[in-house]
Design an enzyme around this catalytic site. Structure first.
Site, PDB file in Angstrom:
ATOM      1  CG  ASP A   1      71.773 -36.174 144.226  1.00  0.00           C
ATOM      2  OD1 ASP A   1      70.547 -37.534 143.783  1.00  0.00           O
ATOM      3  OD2 ASP A   1      70.274 -35.296 144.312  1.00  0.00           O
ATOM      4  CG  ASP A   2      72.188 -33.310 138.991  1.00  0.00           C
ATOM      5  OD1 ASP A   2      71.640 -33.047 139.514  1.00  0.00           O
ATOM      6  OD2 ASP A   2      73.075 -33.170 139.100  1.00  0.00           O
TER       7      ASP A   2
ATOM      8  CE  LYS B   1      71.816 -33.611 146.160  1.00  0.00           C
ATOM      9  NZ  LYS B   1      71.236 -32.927 144.861  1.00  0.00           N
TER      10      LYS B   1
ATOM     11  CE1 TYR C   1      71.834 -28.540 147.417  1.00  0.00           C
ATOM     12  CE2 TYR C   1      69.736 -29.427 146.850  1.00  0.00           C
ATOM     13  CZ  TYR C   1      71.482 -28.701 146.273  1.00  0.00           C
ATOM     14  OH  TYR C   1      72.111 -28.973 145.232  1.00  0.00           O
TER      15      TYR C   1
ATOM     16  NE  ARG D   1      71.581 -29.220 134.755  1.00  0.00           N
ATOM     17  CZ  ARG D   1      70.649 -30.136 135.259  1.00  0.00           C
ATOM     18  NH1 ARG D   1      70.031 -31.369 134.943  1.00  0.00           N
ATOM     19  NH2 ARG D   1      70.977 -30.618 137.244  1.00  0.00           N
TER      20      ARG D   1
ATOM     21  CD  GLU E   1      74.218 -32.060 142.933  1.00  0.00           C
ATOM     22  OE1 GLU E   1      74.084 -33.616 143.046  1.00  0.00           O
ATOM     23  OE2 GLU E   1      73.467 -31.164 142.924  1.00  0.00           O
ATOM     24  CG  ASP E   2      73.642 -28.837 139.683  1.00  0.00           C
ATOM     25  OD1 ASP E   2      72.575 -30.046 139.875  1.00  0.00           O
ATOM     26  OD2 ASP E   2      72.932 -28.510 140.748  1.00  0.00           O
TER      27      ASP E   2
ATOM     28  CG  ASN F   1      63.127 -28.821 141.352  1.00  0.00           C
ATOM     29  OD1 ASN F   1      61.820 -28.962 141.813  1.00  0.00           O
ATOM     30  ND2 ASN F   1      63.282 -29.734 140.889  1.00  0.00           N
TER      31      ASN F   1
HETATM   32  P1  NAD Z   1      68.126 -31.991 131.154  1.00  0.00           P
HETATM   33  O1  NAD Z   1      68.684 -30.519 130.518  1.00  0.00           O
HETATM   34  O2  NAD Z   1      68.570 -32.912 130.593  1.00  0.00           O
HETATM   35  O3  NAD Z   1      66.930 -32.560 130.217  1.00  0.00           O
HETATM   36  C1  NAD Z   1      65.400 -31.698 130.072  1.00  0.00           C
HETATM   37  C2  NAD Z   1      65.261 -32.509 128.303  1.00  0.00           C
HETATM   38  O4  NAD Z   1      63.738 -32.034 128.264  1.00  0.00           O
HETATM   39  C3  NAD Z   1      65.981 -32.056 127.545  1.00  0.00           C
HETATM   40  O5  NAD Z   1      65.437 -34.058 126.840  1.00  0.00           O
HETATM   41  C4  NAD Z   1      64.853 -31.194 126.475  1.00  0.00           C
HETATM   42  O6  NAD Z   1      64.915 -31.975 124.883  1.00  0.00           O
HETATM   43  C5  NAD Z   1      63.551 -31.815 127.191  1.00  0.00           C
HETATM   44  N1  NAD Z   1      62.770 -30.413 127.326  1.00  0.00           N
HETATM   45  C6  NAD Z   1      62.821 -28.459 127.180  1.00  0.00           C
HETATM   46  N2  NAD Z   1      61.982 -27.755 127.019  1.00  0.00           N
HETATM   47  C7  NAD Z   1      60.626 -29.202 126.501  1.00  0.00           C
HETATM   48  C8  NAD Z   1      59.654 -28.996 125.743  1.00  0.00           C
HETATM   49  N3  NAD Z   1      59.412 -27.726 126.010  1.00  0.00           N
HETATM   50  N4  NAD Z   1      58.988 -30.142 125.493  1.00  0.00           N
HETATM   51  C9  NAD Z   1      59.367 -31.414 125.810  1.00  0.00           C
HETATM   52  N5  NAD Z   1      60.703 -31.490 126.499  1.00  0.00           N
HETATM   53  C10 NAD Z   1      61.591 -30.308 126.680  1.00  0.00           C
HETATM   54  O7  NAD Z   1      67.378 -31.834 132.197  1.00  0.00           O
HETATM   55  P2  NAD Z   1      66.952 -33.099 133.396  1.00  0.00           P
HETATM   56  O8  NAD Z   1      68.124 -32.302 134.425  1.00  0.00           O
HETATM   57  O9  NAD Z   1      66.909 -33.687 132.616  1.00  0.00           O
HETATM   58  O10 NAD Z   1      66.360 -31.726 134.738  1.00  0.00           O
HETATM   59  C11 NAD Z   1      65.117 -31.725 133.734  1.00  0.00           C
HETATM   60  C12 NAD Z   1      63.782 -30.910 134.968  1.00  0.00           C
HETATM   61  O11 NAD Z   1      63.563 -31.974 135.641  1.00  0.00           O
HETATM   62  C13 NAD Z   1      64.320 -29.791 135.794  1.00  0.00           C
HETATM   63  O12 NAD Z   1      63.429 -29.053 135.893  1.00  0.00           O
HETATM   64  C14 NAD Z   1      64.688 -30.137 136.990  1.00  0.00           C
HETATM   65  O13 NAD Z   1      64.422 -29.281 138.399  1.00  0.00           O
HETATM   66  C15 NAD Z   1      63.647 -31.793 137.571  1.00  0.00           C
HETATM   67  N6  NAD Z   1      64.609 -31.774 138.173  1.00  0.00           N
HETATM   68  C16 NAD Z   1      63.733 -32.651 139.296  1.00  0.00           C
HETATM   69  C17 NAD Z   1      64.007 -33.437 139.799  1.00  0.00           C
HETATM   70  C18 NAD Z   1      63.250 -33.966 141.178  1.00  0.00           C
HETATM   71  O14 NAD Z   1      62.721 -33.118 141.619  1.00  0.00           O
HETATM   72  N7  NAD Z   1      63.659 -34.678 141.985  1.00  0.00           N
HETATM   73  C19 NAD Z   1      65.595 -33.871 140.125  1.00  0.00           C
HETATM   74  C20 NAD Z   1      66.406 -33.596 138.731  1.00  0.00           C
HETATM   75  C21 NAD Z   1      66.310 -32.922 137.886  1.00  0.00           C
END
Ligand code: NAD
Length: 552
Positions: A268-269, A174, A103, A156, A245-246, A409
């Protein structure tokens, strides 16, 4: 859950080359002398009989000899397609080494190369061209009665964006985790890619793209397609649990809202991330003291992950006595346009509205920290290096033990590294990250950063929902999952600064979460099976173990 398979696998075993070609039945060089005669495969195999333990050692050596992670991924995929029991034994017994290979982060690269890696069917591709006959397509799945479906539309994929049909690597990976980490039987798992096109021009223009050569469907075409898909799942696999998912941001929230009461499903996201982050917060408070309801949390990034965490935090803080408005007032968001505040001037996406509080405009993270004085800072922006030395330093001035989670990530997108967090806070931070970081030495102390990986949550939630045949996957279940996970953190973990249990305990963690989730289903009257006397023992007994069948 696996009784169907044992009947199918053992009472009518196939013979000859057919059995060697069936990954759930094949034992490779581990077929015994007698089995080789009974099954008519004696001369098809090299003469020496190996034990499964020996096969695991041999395979592990082969994985380790591969030069890079994508080669390791390809080796493991081929093993899974050849001898599934051996694959799962190898993964389960070496979970910390194998998870990053099957993964994240490797699966991202695997998706990019999915067109050339693809060898054998594993899952269903359903495209816009099959509109009107999606149920017929689902019936072509060769296993009887799928129970767990992970579906993506590829828009995504991790932090990589719109990969269209190449996203198939994600549901496949997954579901492997569901089996390895929670013992969901692989026979009943079904990965699905809904190919609605892609807007990534390099794919559309590339000569070997494996998906349909169209731009992404939107609006009514898309919605009708998803509606037909969900109805078809209900009809063909009425006992199935579905995991979204995604999906892209614009669709993820609304599909979850629309379908969560139509069929048992979750995202899950949004929800898994929320539960793992909330468990991290609870774990952090076990380390530093303080009530959940007293925290002020600042999120960098207001997408699926961030608002999902805030929603679950709200539910949890309400259990501690806050009103919804009070709980939401503890959560603040900063997105690309600055602090999310009421009357900011842009039209806020629906999921941000509950967290748009009254406050003068604030444009930068550091200004927001100074103005709001958060106890916790959570990075879910995909913006690498956003947590600078000044950011971490300011959090440390404000808090004796600042909570800082850099959840984006893959590693290259993390808001800061573990080493930066510990060094810049002079060892005072309570830190977790989305991607794995190794232990950090600082002034003679060793810190083990926790990985806020959804893997701690979704396998257990899925198993619990399956075991109870819950008609719905509720927020209360995710809250129960988060609290259960936090409760499994041991004193030694906390002493090393780790707010999650070791990944080596993942099956025990998933079992405990599954029991907690099933308990909610039974309490709320949404289970479709009678409550067993001992939920955990009942679920434990259903967990898949990768042991070879005995054909004699
Ligand atoms: P998303 O695209 O839904 O949201 C991203 C957000 O960040 C948006 O609101 C965007 O406006 C904001 N953003 C982007 N650049 C920015 C900046 N420079 N300053 C301020 N805000 C900014 O994405 P998501 O699904 O919410 O995921 C976000 C991140 O979280 C990803 O990198 C993902 O890998 C990570 N994530 C981690 C886990 C985990 O570790 N368990 C789980 C899910 C997502």
């Amino acid at each position: 859950m696996h009784s169907g398979l044992s009947a199918w696998g053992q009472s009518d075993p196939q013979r000859g080359t057919a059995i060697l070609a069936e990954p759930l039945l094949n034992k490779g060089t581990a077929f015994t002398e007698r089995e080789r005669d009974i099954l008519g495969i004696r001369p098809l195999l090299p003469p020496r009989v190996f034990t499964m333990a020996e096969q695991v050692q041999r395979s592990l050596g082969a994985v380790r000899r591969k030069q890079d992670n994508i080669e390791k991924y390809i080796y493991l995929t081929n093993l899974q397609n050849r001898n599934e029991m051996l694959f799962y034994r190898l993964v389960i017994d070496n979970i910390e080494e194998m998870v990053p290979l099957i993964y994240t982060p490797t699966v991202g690269e695997a998706c990019l190369q999915y067109g050339s890696i693809y060898r054998r069917p594993r899952g269903l591709f359903i495209t816009l061209r099959e509109r009107g006959r999606i149920a017929e397509m689902l019936r072509l799945w060769p296993h009887e009665g799928a129970r767990l479906i992970v579906v993506t539309d590829g828009e995504r994929i991790l932090g990589l964006g719109d990969l269209g049909a190449l996203g198939m690597g994600i549901p496949v990976g997954k579901l492997s985790l569901y089996t390895a980490c929670a013992g969901v039987h692989p026979y009943y798992t079904l990965p699905i890619t809904l190919d609605v096109g892609t807007d990534t021009e390099s794919l559309l223009n590339g000569p070997f793209y494996i998906g349909i050569n169209e731009h992404r469907a939107r609006g009514k075409t898309y919605d009708d397609f998803i509606e037909e898909f969900c109805q078809a799942v209900k009809e063909v696999f009425p006992r199935a649990l579905l995991q979204w998912e995604d999906f892209g941001n614009a669709n993820a929230f609304r599909l979850l809202r629309r379908y969560r009461s139509v069929l048992p499903c979750f995202n899950d996201d949004i929800q898994g991330t929320a539960a793992v982050a909330l468990a991290g917060l609870i774990g952090a408070l076990a380390l530093k003291g303080g009530a959940l309801s007293k925290q002020r949390v600042l999120f960098l990034g207001a997408g699926e992950a961030g608002t999902g965490i805030a929603d679950l935090y709200t539910t949890a803080a309400m259990q501690e006595g806050l009103t919804q408005a009070q709980a939401r007032a503890n959560c603040w968001f900063l997105d690309t346009k600055g602090l999310v505040v009421r009357g900011r001037g842009d039209t806020l996406a629906e999921h941000k509205v509950p967290y748009a509080h009254d406050h003068p405009p604030v444009h930068t993270l550091i200004e927001a920290i100074r103005a709001l004085r958060p106890t916790a800072l959570i990075g879910v922006s995909g913006m690498p290096a956003a947590f600078t030395k000044e950011v971490v330093g300011t959090m440390t001035q404000i808090n004796e033990r600042p909570i800082i989670f850099a959840l984006s990530n893959p590693t290259s997108k993390a808001e800061c590294t573990a080493e930066q967090a510990y060094t810049w806070s002079r060892g005072r931070v309570v830190f977790a990250s989305g991607s794995p970081f190794g232990p950090v030495q600082f002034e003679g102390r060793t810190f083990v950063p926790g990985q806020g990986n959804n893997i701690y949550i979704f396998p257990g939630v899925g198993l619990g929902a399956l075991a109870s045949e819950a008609t719905e996957v509720t927020d209360e279940m995710f809250l129960a999952a988060a609290r259960t996970l936090a409760g499994l953190v041991q004193k030694e973990d906390l002493e090393a600064g780790r707010i999650y249990p070791a990944l080596t305990r993942i099956r025990e963690v998933s079992l405990a979460i599954a029991a907690a989730v099933a308990q909610v289903a039974h309490e709320r009257g949404i289970a479709r099976v009678a409550r067993p006397a001992d939920l955990a023992e009942d679920i434990r007994g259903r967990m898949f173990q990768p042991d070879y069948p005995d054909y004699t």
